[in-house]
Motif scaffolding. Sequence first.
Motif, PDB file in Angstrom:
ATOM      1  N   ASP A 236       0.819  -1.210   0.000  1.00 42.36           N
ATOM      2  CA  ASP A 236       0.000   0.000   0.000  1.00 42.36           C
ATOM      3  C   ASP A 236       0.857   1.266   0.000  1.00 42.36           C
ATOM      4  O   ASP A 236       1.979   1.263   0.493  1.00 42.36           O
ATOM      5  CB  ASP A 236      -0.877   0.039   1.272  1.00 42.36           C
ATOM      6  CG  ASP A 236      -2.031  -0.943   1.194  1.00 42.36           C
ATOM      7  OD1 ASP A 236      -2.209  -1.575   0.139  1.00 42.36           O
ATOM      8  OD2 ASP A 236      -2.754  -1.080   2.194  1.00 42.36           O
TER       9      ASP A 236
ATOM     10  N   GLU B  73      -2.786   5.646   1.273  1.00 42.95           N
ATOM     11  CA  GLU B  73      -3.767   4.559   1.210  1.00 42.95           C
ATOM     12  C   GLU B  73      -3.908   3.920   2.601  1.00 42.95           C
ATOM     13  O   GLU B  73      -5.024   3.596   3.031  1.00 42.95           O
ATOM     14  CB  GLU B  73      -3.233   3.539   0.203  1.00 42.95           C
ATOM     15  CG  GLU B  73      -4.216   2.603  -0.395  1.00 42.95           C
ATOM     16  CD  GLU B  73      -3.522   1.689  -1.416  1.00 42.95           C
ATOM     17  OE1 GLU B  73      -2.325   1.895  -1.736  1.00 42.95           O
ATOM     18  OE2 GLU B  73      -4.191   0.763  -1.881  1.00 42.95           O
TER      19      GLU B  73
ATOM     20  N   LYS C 272      -7.379   3.754   4.499  1.00 46.46           N
ATOM     21  CA  LYS C 272      -7.977   2.483   4.912  1.00 46.46           C
ATOM     22  C   LYS C 272      -8.097   2.409   6.437  1.00 46.46           C
ATOM     23  O   LYS C 272      -9.083   1.892   6.960  1.00 46.46           O
ATOM     24  CB  LYS C 272      -7.152   1.304   4.375  1.00 46.46           C
ATOM     25  CG  LYS C 272      -7.306   1.143   2.857  1.00 46.46           C
ATOM     26  CD  LYS C 272      -6.445   0.011   2.317  1.00 46.46           C
ATOM     27  CE  LYS C 272      -6.662  -0.166   0.823  1.00 46.46           C
ATOM     28  NZ  LYS C 272      -5.671  -1.089   0.226  1.00 46.46           N
TER      29      LYS C 272
ATOM     30  N   SER D  90       1.301  -2.924   4.724  1.00 47.97           N
ATOM     31  CA  SER D  90       0.196  -3.869   4.903  1.00 47.97           C
ATOM     32  C   SER D  90       0.165  -4.421   6.326  1.00 47.97           C
ATOM     33  O   SER D  90      -0.904  -4.666   6.879  1.00 47.97           O
ATOM     34  CB  SER D  90       0.272  -4.988   3.869  1.00 47.97           C
ATOM     35  OG  SER D  90       1.472  -5.703   4.034  1.00 47.97           O
TER      36      SER D  90
END
Length: 318
Positions: A159, A163, A167, A209
């Motif tokens: 990512d 982002e 998220k 991540s």
Amino acid sequence: MILGLETSCDETAAAVVTGDGRILSNVVASQSELHARYGGVVPEVASRRHLELVAPVVREALGRAEVPLADVERVAVTQGPGLIGALLVGLAAAKGLAWGGGLPLVAVDHLHGHVASLYLQPNPLEPPFLCLLASGGHTLLLDVQNHVGFRVVGTTLDDAAGEAFDKGARMLGLGYPGGAEIDRLARQGDSEAYDFPVAQVPGLDFSFSGVKTALLYAVRDIPPGKLQEHCADLAASYQKAIVRALVERTHKAAETLGAETIAIVGGVAANSELRAALPGATAAPLALCTDNAAMIASAGRYLEPAADPLRLDAYAVA
Ligand code: KG4
Ligand code: ZN
């Protein structure tokens, strides 16, 4: 006089910039409210909105700059990377303006545009420098040796930093786009409340991540109805982990390259904790961190116009 256009994502933007980098106008029409109910940008919705907004936004930019279209000397437009339909709207508009006015058209890479946000008045930065570009779509470490380009020395393996912010914000039930929301909420939270891991990948690359998954598990472990009271602590701890990863890698890259000057650009460069954590770095002015057309016009000052402008095509991926 350079007219810049930017439509790579969900901002319809136009700006007028002088050859020596003074911003005469910088108009950004954000579509974020339109996309908020979906929790992210819907590409086709963005394209259609760009189509409605691009002419009024250009008119507004010329009007605020008090520069008639006849005084514009070149047109600069984002060619990619970004949402292909969104890019095509800006590119077609720029082709029309350039062709109609017999003006040179310069195609600008969006990432180069972010870097060129540093070249504008009143405090233009001169290469060479190491640049951290952190946005919704990219997390890059760039070796910048001149005004016309850069060399990528680090990137994210999964990512982008923005982002990860977006998220994470969604997991916390905050609005879209989430970076600014987390930034705001984190100020009221305890950043030591949760221990989120900072991924250690080899070289100068990033990975977000793991920290995202750690937040997901932490949120899942909170009893029903109790998220609200832990939200600020989660935001503060999560932001600290992302910022720490960005800062560590940037320092490591500066050391590896022997860079004396560090700069930060892109939407995430608006983050208050990141700016505070890199006190010696040159951060792009807040208004120029998130997507805008002044940075595109700025980059367009240094590039050769397209030889065959009407044949220019947009590209989605860098
Ligand atoms: O550069 P940008 O406008 O668009 C791209 O090229 O992607 O960056 C947008 C990203 C979004 O992910 C947004 O959440 C993030 O920048 N962002 C922030 C802040 N303001 C915007 N992230 C952290 N803290 C902020 N204050
Ligand atoms: Zn951007």
